[in-house]
Design an enzyme around this catalytic site. Structure first.
Site, mmCIF file in Angstrom:
data_model
loop_
_atom_site.group_PDB
_atom_site.id
_atom_site.type_symbol
_atom_site.label_atom_id
_atom_site.label_comp_id
_atom_site.label_asym_id
_atom_site.label_seq_id
_atom_site.Cartn_x
_atom_site.Cartn_y
_atom_site.Cartn_z
ATOM 1 N N LYS A 1 0.703 -1.127 -0.108
ATOM 2 C CA LYS A 1 -0.060 0.067 -0.227
ATOM 3 C C LYS A 1 0.700 1.195 0.112
ATOM 4 O O LYS A 1 0.611 2.237 -0.731
ATOM 5 C CB LYS A 1 -1.029 -0.061 1.206
ATOM 6 C CG LYS A 1 -1.975 -1.053 0.940
ATOM 7 C CD LYS A 1 -2.660 -1.308 2.404
ATOM 8 C CE LYS A 1 -3.825 -2.298 2.423
ATOM 9 N NZ LYS A 1 -4.625 -2.825 3.253
ATOM 10 N N GLN B 1 -4.202 -1.239 9.836
ATOM 11 C CA GLN B 1 -4.279 -2.855 9.060
ATOM 12 C C GLN B 1 -4.810 -3.912 10.253
ATOM 13 O O GLN B 1 -4.639 -3.819 11.417
ATOM 14 C CB GLN B 1 -3.077 -3.158 8.825
ATOM 15 C CG GLN B 1 -2.839 -4.408 8.059
ATOM 16 C CD GLN B 1 -3.466 -4.467 6.582
ATOM 17 O OE1 GLN B 1 -3.646 -3.263 6.024
ATOM 18 N NE2 GLN B 1 -3.721 -5.616 6.170
ATOM 19 N N ASP C 1 -10.776 3.119 4.666
ATOM 20 C CA ASP C 1 -10.984 1.943 4.559
ATOM 21 C C ASP C 1 -12.652 1.631 4.521
ATOM 22 O O ASP C 1 -13.154 0.320 4.376
ATOM 23 C CB ASP C 1 -10.808 1.010 5.661
ATOM 24 C CG ASP C 1 -9.376 0.143 5.521
ATOM 25 O OD1 ASP C 1 -9.152 -0.054 4.425
ATOM 26 O OD2 ASP C 1 -8.668 -0.056 6.682
HETATM 27 N N1 GUN Z 1 -6.738 -6.654 6.476
HETATM 28 C C1 GUN Z 1 -7.178 -7.443 5.352
HETATM 29 N N2 GUN Z 1 -7.520 -6.523 4.342
HETATM 30 C C2 GUN Z 1 -7.670 -5.340 4.953
HETATM 31 C C3 GUN Z 1 -8.224 -4.170 4.599
HETATM 32 O O1 GUN Z 1 -8.692 -4.018 3.483
HETATM 33 N N3 GUN Z 1 -8.192 -3.295 5.095
HETATM 34 C C4 GUN Z 1 -7.244 -3.219 6.722
HETATM 35 N N4 GUN Z 1 -7.318 -2.130 7.379
HETATM 36 N N5 GUN Z 1 -6.935 -4.337 7.061
HETATM 37 C C5 GUN Z 1 -7.217 -5.401 6.326
#
Ligand code: GUN
Length: 293
Positions: free
Chosen positions: A52, A96, A119
């Site tokens: 990311k 995350q 998110d």
């Molecule tokens: N863990 C797995 N997928 C995601 C996501 O799209 N965002 C976040 N913050 N954590 C994750």
């Protein structure tokens, strides 16, 4: 059979965003700034967050990676979130998931300022999504919609079967595919661990979206001819013959199911890269909304 090429489409989207960022720079405007908070040292999470942050750099966004130890307390994390909420430099941020057991995930998601919640996990944004209001749509479901749209996959009147009811993928996906409009207008069945005779349900599906995390769960005898397959699963399966010690496996037995499918996403290179592209799209939206304030 058409491969739904998330790698290519996500690169197209990143190019589109990069062009917009370049314009922002040319006009002397602030560029979008995404922050990511990672608690602990989970290998998969480290990989995802790293991807990311690298994607931000490639398209010209500012990015900040905040790594906290696995011993971080809930109060410490909430304080960090408050700091990010107050920081005018930061347009959007993510925490995350999963989080270590001493931290209550719901409390954390509730603490994020909804205007920075790229998110789309805050109840305010999730509720807006369910009510067809404009908001941040969680990146993975948003990426799946974008794939269906760019490949012009018909969804109206189709039977969509979602496997898995996670808050991140399955649940929002089931809501989005039932919304009015396109992609959407599907009749949705949301299946989960208590579903009986799942194969009987998947065999009736025009579209299957699997977000289960069980490698090769969906077999060829569970799907009908012409099915559209969206495979969200990405599980590390130990493999001593590989240098890194594992292979990535989707939820779908690709080799056999792809023979019956009209459209199918590969793993890797399908949904995964789309998630990152849509997170960037949400961050751009967050910047644009802040600019108008
Ligand atoms: N863990 C797995 N997928 C995601 C996501 O799209 N965002 C976040 N913050 N954590 C994750």
């Amino acid at each position: 059979m058409t491969l739904l090429d998330g790698k290519k489409i996500s690169n197209d989207i990143k190019d589109e965003i990069a062009a917009i960022v370049q314009k922002m720079k040319d006009q002397g405007e602030k560029v979008p700034h995404l922050a990511a908070v990672l608690v602990g040292e989970d290998g998969a999470s480290l990989t995802y967050v790293g991807s990311k942050v690298r994607a931000c750099e490639r398209i010209g966004f500012e990015s900040t990676l905040i790594k906290l130890p696995h011993t971080t307390t809930e109060v410490e994390l909430l304080n960090k979130i408050d700091e990010l909420n107050q920081d005018d430099e930061i347009d959007g941020f993510i925490v995350q998931l999963p989080l270590p057991p001493q931290i209550n995930e719901q409390k954390v998601l509730m603490a994020v300022d909804p205007s920075k919640d790229v998110d789309g996990f805050h109840p305010e944004n999730f509720g807006k999504m369910a009510l067809d209001m404009s908001t941040f749509i969680p990146a993975t479901p948003f990426g799946i919609l974008e794939l269906l749209e760019r490949y012009k996959v018909e969804t109206k009147g189709k039977h969509t079967v979602v496997i898995g009811r996670s808050h991140i993928v399955g649940r929002p996906m089931s809501i989005l595919m039932s919304r009015k409009g396109w992609p959407g207008n599907s009749t949705v069945t949301l299946t989960h661990s208590s579903t009986k005779d799942i194969a009987n349900i998947t065999r009736q599906a025009d579209i299957i979206i699997s977000a289960l995390g069980v490698p090769e769960f969906v077999k060829a005898d569970m799907v009908k001819e012409g099915v559209v397959i969206i495979d969200v699963g990405i599980t590390r399966v130990p493999d001593a013959s590989r240098e890194r010690g594992y292979v990535l496996k989707g939820d779908v037995d690709f080799d056999n199911v792809s023979k019956k499918a009209s459209f199918i996403t590969p793993v890797p290179g399908g949904v995964g890269p789309m998630t990152i592209a849509m997170l960037l799209k949400n961050t751009l939206l967050a910047r644009e909304l802040r600019r108008k304030r």
